[in-house]
Design a protein around this motif. Structure first.
Motif: not given
Length: 70
Positions: A16-28, A30-38
């Protein structure tokens, strides 16, 4: 012995992403860092599977493979 051949099973573990919440937004880009785990998840999760007897592949992005023989 049971006389049956051993089977190899494998799976892809998605962290899961480091922030905890997965979203339905595609990973690009621009938001890749938000999708990465801790970093802690990257270190800890594969070790848990290795300790349980799985062969563990390298972490790539947000996932890694596990393999075991039945």
């Amino acid at each position: 012995m049971s006389g049956r051949a051993a089977a190899v099973i494998s799976a892809q573990v998605i962290l899961k992403p480091a922030g905890g919440a997965a979203t339905d937004a595609p990973v690009t880009s621009r938001n890749l860092r938000e999708a990465l785990p801790s970093d802690d998840s990257i270190r800890h999760a594969p070790q848990v599977f290795a300790d349980a007897g799985f062969e563990v592949g390298p972490v790539v992005g947000n996932s890694f493979s596990i393999t075991a023989t039945t």
